[in-house]
Motif scaffolding. Sequence first.
Motif, PDB file in Angstrom:
ATOM      1  N   GLU A 251       0.835  -1.194   0.000  1.00  0.00           N
ATOM      2  CA  GLU A 251       0.000   0.000   0.000  1.00  0.00           C
ATOM      3  C   GLU A 251       0.870   1.243   0.000  1.00  0.00           C
ATOM      4  OE1 GLU A 251      -2.583  -0.592   3.454  1.00  0.00           O
ATOM      5  OE2 GLU A 251      -4.267  -0.555   2.052  1.00  0.00           O
ATOM      6  N   LEU A 252       0.250   2.357  -0.339  1.00  0.00           N
ATOM      7  CA  LEU A 252       0.965   3.620  -0.310  1.00  0.00           C
ATOM      8  C   LEU A 252       1.300   4.001   1.113  1.00  0.00           C
ATOM      9  CD1 LEU A 252      -1.235   5.675  -2.780  1.00  0.00           C
ATOM     10  CD2 LEU A 252       0.813   4.368  -3.271  1.00  0.00           C
ATOM     11  N   ALA A 253       2.459   4.601   1.296  1.00  0.00           N
ATOM     12  CA  ALA A 253       2.839   5.115   2.607  1.00  0.00           C
ATOM     13  C   ALA A 253       2.562   6.616   2.636  1.00  0.00           C
ATOM     14  CB  ALA A 253       4.333   4.859   2.860  1.00  0.00           C
ATOM     15  N   ILE A 254       1.920   7.067   3.703  1.00  0.00           N
ATOM     16  CA  ILE A 254       1.573   8.478   3.807  1.00  0.00           C
ATOM     17  C   ILE A 254       2.807   9.296   4.119  1.00  0.00           C
ATOM     18  CG2 ILE A 254       0.220  10.153   5.116  1.00  0.00           C
ATOM     19  CD1 ILE A 254      -1.814   8.012   5.607  1.00  0.00           C
ATOM     20  N   LYS A 255       2.991  10.372   3.369  1.00  0.00           N
ATOM     21  CA  LYS A 255       4.078  11.293   3.668  1.00  0.00           C
ATOM     22  C   LYS A 255       3.729  12.096   4.909  1.00  0.00           C
ATOM     23  CE  LYS A 255       6.306  12.144  -0.758  1.00  0.00           C
ATOM     24  NZ  LYS A 255       6.675  13.171  -1.744  1.00  0.00           N
ATOM     25  N   THR A 256       4.732  12.444   5.679  1.00  0.00           N
ATOM     26  CA  THR A 256       4.482  13.239   6.879  1.00  0.00           C
ATOM     27  C   THR A 256       5.359  14.483   6.852  1.00  0.00           C
ATOM     28  OG1 THR A 256       6.248  12.251   8.205  1.00  0.00           O
ATOM     29  CG2 THR A 256       4.154  11.070   8.124  1.00  0.00           C
ATOM     30  N   ASN A 257       4.882  15.481   7.573  1.00  0.00           N
ATOM     31  CA  ASN A 257       5.655  16.712   7.732  1.00  0.00           C
ATOM     32  C   ASN A 257       6.223  16.800   9.137  1.00  0.00           C
ATOM     33  OD1 ASN A 257       5.046  17.699   5.102  1.00  0.00           O
ATOM     34  ND2 ASN A 257       2.998  18.258   5.814  1.00  0.00           N
ATOM     35  N   SER A 258       6.269  15.660   9.823  1.00  0.00           N
ATOM     36  CA  SER A 258       6.743  15.645  11.198  1.00  0.00           C
ATOM     37  C   SER A 258       8.245  15.948  11.253  1.00  0.00           C
ATOM     38  CB  SER A 258       6.470  14.280  11.836  1.00  0.00           C
ATOM     39  OG  SER A 258       5.097  13.982  11.801  1.00  0.00           O
ATOM     40  N   THR A 259       8.623  16.680  12.286  1.00  0.00           N
ATOM     41  CA  THR A 259      10.032  16.977  12.511  1.00  0.00           C
ATOM     42  C   THR A 259      10.708  15.738  13.078  1.00  0.00           C
ATOM     43  OG1 THR A 259       9.661  17.728  14.780  1.00  0.00           O
ATOM     44  CG2 THR A 259       9.420  19.370  13.010  1.00  0.00           C
ATOM     45  N   PRO A 260      12.031  15.680  13.046  1.00  0.00           N
ATOM     46  CA  PRO A 260      12.738  14.535  13.645  1.00  0.00           C
ATOM     47  C   PRO A 260      12.373  14.328  15.106  1.00  0.00           C
ATOM     48  CG  PRO A 260      14.222  15.787  12.255  1.00  0.00           C
ATOM     49  CD  PRO A 260      12.945  16.571  12.323  1.00  0.00           C
ATOM     50  N   ILE A 261      12.137  15.422  15.832  1.00  0.00           N
ATOM     51  CA  ILE A 261      11.769  15.315  17.248  1.00  0.00           C
ATOM     52  C   ILE A 261      10.385  14.674  17.378  1.00  0.00           C
ATOM     53  CG2 ILE A 261      11.221  16.612  19.356  1.00  0.00           C
ATOM     54  CD1 ILE A 261      13.319  18.659  18.533  1.00  0.00           C
TER      55      ILE A 261
END
Length: 376
Positions: A251-261
């Motif tokens: 399945e497709l993996a959702i892109k995230t805008n999460s920071t490394p923290i």
Amino acid sequence: MEIVKILIILLLAIGSIQGLIYGLILFKSTSQNGLANRILAIILFLFSYRLTIQIMRLFGLGYYDTWYYLMIDISWIYGAILYFYIKAQTQHQFTFKKKDWIHFLPVGIQITCSVFVRLQNLYWDGTRESLSWLGYYGYVIWMNNSTIYIVASSLIILYAYKSHKLLNGLSTNFEIDPAKLNWIKRIITSFLIYFSIVLLVLLLDLIVFKLGGNGSYYYFTRFYYYPFFIGIAVLTYWIGLEGYSRRNDRELAIKTNSTPIDLAKLKDISDTLKEAMLNEKLYKDQELSLHSIAKHLGIKSYLISRSLKEIENKRFNDFVNEYRVNEVKELLKDPNNSRFTLLSIAMDAGFNSKSSFHRAVKKQLGILPSELNIKD
């Protein structure tokens, strides 16, 4: 001419048989892309049966019977099905919504018009005067001309274009395997190019014929009639083969805008959740929910949901059922459990119904629950 006829039958039969076989395999697929595979199977089934009808015609069978008309009447559905196949391949956990059914409105219109035109046979006595003006021109335009196929090709081109637009917006929301992306692009492009050629030939032939004043026009006797179906056979053969080879694509993996923290925090939540599952066996609670596990761990439910989505790329139910299925497998290894039914063991592992157990095993392992003892 007999050699040509035999060759046409052979080519159509190859496409038809291929479409049927791979359609059945894809329809029964239990991979993550199950819905997409089933939609592609429907396309293959429709193409396969359409080819079968043409083979029957070459043998002098199936002329103007119910099944023949039915396959013509649903020809306006191909574009919409192609579009939903692309959506199922490119939208995470895609499901049909009520608003999606509007895309099947054209086929409803086609069936209504076709039924009206065929009803004119009840009044037709060989003269134009025996029919109303709408009945007469409807019969001429609808049945003798290539109107149905012109509209069908136009709809496929329209939906292929919509699919391209859908694909162009994909990179902003999802991560996708380049090989899978290329396959999706190829199938859209093949439909777009082939049916653009079909539409151009249909329109040019109709215009030239009418301008030449050559008399009555019958689509079924035109020079491109069987070459058109040979093209459908080739398309069916190709998408069946490719669809089969890619039926287990992830399945497709959702892109995230999460920071490394943020990702580190979500990873900690994921580790805490998995530790609780293993050590406390929370999954054995048949009433386990996202809310209850969040309360138990003292973590907000939206953070658990986000952790599963961004770290594990799983839904909550799939995450929990994976532990339950593994628990069933372990319980089956214990000889002391041989006196219990498979369903009772599944209930002990946390499943609350036979149907949920059946779905989870098929999704997680790709087998039937009855095969668990065989496989392990």
